[in-house]
Design a protein around this motif. Structure first.
Motif, PDB file in Angstrom:
ATOM      1  N   LEU A 284       9.474  71.354   2.463  1.00  0.00           N
ATOM      2  CA  LEU A 284       9.610  70.331   1.215  1.00  0.00           C
ATOM      3  C   LEU A 284      10.734  69.266   1.231  1.00  0.00           C
ATOM      4  O   LEU A 284      10.742  68.478   0.486  1.00  0.00           O
ATOM      5  CB  LEU A 284       9.496  71.164   0.138  1.00  0.00           C
ATOM      6  N   ALA A 285      11.820  69.428   2.118  1.00  0.00           N
ATOM      7  CA  ALA A 285      12.857  68.746   2.077  1.00  0.00           C
ATOM      8  C   ALA A 285      12.928  67.456   2.750  1.00  0.00           C
ATOM      9  O   ALA A 285      14.110  67.088   3.100  1.00  0.00           O
ATOM     10  CB  ALA A 285      14.010  69.812   2.666  1.00  0.00           C
ATOM     11  N   ASP A 286      11.644  66.942   3.127  1.00  0.00           N
ATOM     12  CA  ASP A 286      11.550  65.606   3.648  1.00  0.00           C
ATOM     13  C   ASP A 286      10.598  64.931   2.966  1.00  0.00           C
ATOM     14  O   ASP A 286       9.587  65.336   2.761  1.00  0.00           O
ATOM     15  CB  ASP A 286      11.208  65.934   5.143  1.00  0.00           C
ATOM     16  N   ALA A 287      11.209  63.695   2.487  1.00  0.00           N
ATOM     17  CA  ALA A 287      10.329  62.441   1.888  1.00  0.00           C
ATOM     18  C   ALA A 287       9.007  62.511   2.639  1.00  0.00           C
ATOM     19  O   ALA A 287       7.848  62.552   1.951  1.00  0.00           O
ATOM     20  CB  ALA A 287      11.079  61.292   1.823  1.00  0.00           C
ATOM     21  N   THR A 288       8.942  62.126   3.825  1.00  0.00           N
ATOM     22  CA  THR A 288       7.685  61.929   4.615  1.00  0.00           C
ATOM     23  C   THR A 288       6.647  62.793   4.355  1.00  0.00           C
ATOM     24  O   THR A 288       5.523  62.811   4.128  1.00  0.00           O
ATOM     25  CB  THR A 288       7.845  61.259   6.014  1.00  0.00           C
TER      26      THR A 288
ATOM     27  N   ARG B 202       6.617  64.968   2.051  1.00  0.00           N
ATOM     28  CA  ARG B 202       6.152  65.247   0.475  1.00  0.00           C
ATOM     29  C   ARG B 202       5.103  64.163   0.518  1.00  0.00           C
ATOM     30  O   ARG B 202       4.084  64.251  -0.292  1.00  0.00           O
ATOM     31  CB  ARG B 202       7.342  64.892  -0.313  1.00  0.00           C
ATOM     32  N   THR B 203       5.350  63.035   1.058  1.00  0.00           N
ATOM     33  CA  THR B 203       4.238  61.943   1.067  1.00  0.00           C
ATOM     34  C   THR B 203       3.211  62.078   1.685  1.00  0.00           C
ATOM     35  O   THR B 203       1.744  62.166   1.165  1.00  0.00           O
ATOM     36  CB  THR B 203       4.840  60.472   1.702  1.00  0.00           C
ATOM     37  N   ILE B 204       3.031  63.086   2.695  1.00  0.00           N
ATOM     38  CA  ILE B 204       1.773  63.455   3.478  1.00  0.00           C
ATOM     39  C   ILE B 204       1.010  64.468   2.414  1.00  0.00           C
ATOM     40  O   ILE B 204      -0.071  64.395   2.201  1.00  0.00           O
ATOM     41  CB  ILE B 204       2.126  64.245   4.642  1.00  0.00           C
ATOM     42  N   LEU B 205       1.773  65.334   1.702  1.00  0.00           N
ATOM     43  CA  LEU B 205       1.236  66.239   0.830  1.00  0.00           C
ATOM     44  C   LEU B 205       0.479  65.426  -0.358  1.00  0.00           C
ATOM     45  O   LEU B 205      -0.345  65.717  -0.861  1.00  0.00           O
ATOM     46  CB  LEU B 205       2.325  67.078   0.196  1.00  0.00           C
ATOM     47  N   ASP B 206       1.329  64.267  -0.833  1.00  0.00           N
ATOM     48  CA  ASP B 206       0.655  63.376  -1.681  1.00  0.00           C
ATOM     49  C   ASP B 206      -0.755  62.942  -1.358  1.00  0.00           C
ATOM     50  O   ASP B 206      -1.670  62.951  -2.230  1.00  0.00           O
ATOM     51  CB  ASP B 206       1.691  62.063  -2.063  1.00  0.00           C
ATOM     52  N   GLU B 207      -0.783  62.465  -0.151  1.00  0.00           N
ATOM     53  CA  GLU B 207      -1.955  62.017   0.177  1.00  0.00           C
ATOM     54  C   GLU B 207      -2.998  62.832   0.597  1.00  0.00           C
ATOM     55  O   GLU B 207      -4.254  62.706   0.281  1.00  0.00           O
ATOM     56  CB  GLU B 207      -1.665  61.105   1.595  1.00  0.00           C
TER      57      GLU B 207
ATOM     58  N   ARG C 128      -2.552  56.095   6.338  1.00  0.00           N
ATOM     59  CA  ARG C 128      -2.322  55.862   4.728  1.00  0.00           C
ATOM     60  C   ARG C 128      -0.727  56.056   4.958  1.00  0.00           C
ATOM     61  O   ARG C 128      -0.179  55.200   4.156  1.00  0.00           O
ATOM     62  CB  ARG C 128      -2.544  57.309   4.105  1.00  0.00           C
ATOM     63  N   LEU C 129      -0.001  56.413   5.910  1.00  0.00           N
ATOM     64  CA  LEU C 129       1.395  56.422   5.819  1.00  0.00           C
ATOM     65  C   LEU C 129       2.044  54.960   6.077  1.00  0.00           C
ATOM     66  O   LEU C 129       2.830  54.406   5.458  1.00  0.00           O
ATOM     67  CB  LEU C 129       2.165  57.188   6.620  1.00  0.00           C
TER      68      LEU C 129
ATOM     69  N   GLN D 277       4.457  66.123  14.558  1.00  0.00           N
ATOM     70  CA  GLN D 277       5.324  67.033  14.180  1.00  0.00           C
ATOM     71  C   GLN D 277       5.620  67.429  12.862  1.00  0.00           C
ATOM     72  O   GLN D 277       5.838  68.587  12.462  1.00  0.00           O
ATOM     73  CB  GLN D 277       6.736  66.499  14.728  1.00  0.00           C
ATOM     74  N   HIS D 278       5.548  66.566  11.908  1.00  0.00           N
ATOM     75  CA  HIS D 278       5.686  66.838  10.323  1.00  0.00           C
ATOM     76  C   HIS D 278       4.606  67.766   9.908  1.00  0.00           C
ATOM     77  O   HIS D 278       4.999  68.696   9.261  1.00  0.00           O
ATOM     78  CB  HIS D 278       5.709  65.638   9.429  1.00  0.00           C
ATOM     79  N   LEU D 279       3.473  67.590  10.450  1.00  0.00           N
ATOM     80  CA  LEU D 279       2.084  68.416  10.251  1.00  0.00           C
ATOM     81  C   LEU D 279       2.472  69.802  10.524  1.00  0.00           C
ATOM     82  O   LEU D 279       1.985  70.858   9.907  1.00  0.00           O
ATOM     83  CB  LEU D 279       0.769  67.894  10.683  1.00  0.00           C
TER      84      LEU D 279
END
Lengths: 100, 130
Positions: A9-13, A15-20, A35-36, A51-53
């Motif tokens: 959760l400590a990364d803005a990207t 968190r954006t993936i979770l939003d989408e 989307r990103l 890698q974020h995923l």
């Protein structure tokens, strides 16, 4: 486990993936990247998104499933419950009280 | 220099001809036997019969499977076709049993969707930019 969750959760990207994914669960890597880049102007490589995923998956926030030859990513918000169980949120104020 | 022909690699040319004509709605342009099992098989858009041809090319090369499987796993389309209304095409094709790996998505000035061509590829349909 908790460390994985907070790290994820400590990364803005991320968190954006979770939003989408909250808007529409069950996305391919291609859709997440689209989307990103088009909605958030994030020019990050497909490899970096992948890698974020992986980090989100380790935290249990994203689950993957195969359908045919395609891989889809689903949102799982269940691990977030651990946060409010550990630090319970204050009770929601009664709307009738707040009018006073 | 002009782009007169582009191609998609397909598992089975007969199945591909059915999908690209009967389902997507393209027209068969050329169908010439090549050797014992292959055909020079092209389709065109009914909106542009003299336009760019799409070659439905046999995916016989051993590397083709690895390449296409990797793209499909990540949901990456091999080709893109333009339509007037992505949402309407999504409804029409879904009713015909077409499987979409990405439902219509507004991304800035264009809307896109991604479908499975049943021949080993994902195809993106996109609206013209407004």
């Amino acid at each position: 486990m908790a460390d994985d969750l907070f790290k994820a959760l400590a990364d803005a990207t991320r968190r954006t993936i979770l939003d989408e994914l909250a808007e529409r669960s069950g996305q391919t890597l291609f859709e997440i990247c689209a989307r990103l880049s088009t909605r958030h102007g994030l020019g990050i490589s497909r490899q970096a998104v992948s890698q974020h995923l992986t980090v989100l998956e380790a935290a249990g926030l994203v689950e993957t499933r195969r359908e045919g030859r395609c891989k889809f990513h689903d949102l799982n918000t269940a691990p977030l419950r651990r946060i409010t169980e550990r630090w319970p949120a204050p009770p929601v104020p009664n709307p009738e009280d707040s009018t006073r | 220099m002009k782009i007169h022909l582009t191609s998609v690699l397909v598992d089975d040319q007969a199945a591909a001809l059915h999908f690209y004509t009967e389902v997507l709605g393209f027209l068969k342009k050329h169908d010439v036997p090549l050797g014992e099992q292959d055909r020079w098989l092209t389709v065109v858009s009914p909106e542009e019969p003299g336009g760019t041809e799409l070659l439905l090319e046999p995916a016989r090369h051993p590397a083709a499977r690895t390449y296409r499987d990797a793209l499909v796993e990540d949901g990456i389309p091999l080709a893109q076709f333009t339509v007037d209304d992505v949402a309407a095409e999504y409804e029409r094709l879904s009713a015909l049993g077409v499987r979409f790996t990405q439902k219509p998505l507004e991304t800035g000035p264009v809307t896109t969707a991604v479908l499975d061509d049943t021949c080993g590829n994902l195809i993106q349909i996109a609206s013209r930019p407004r």
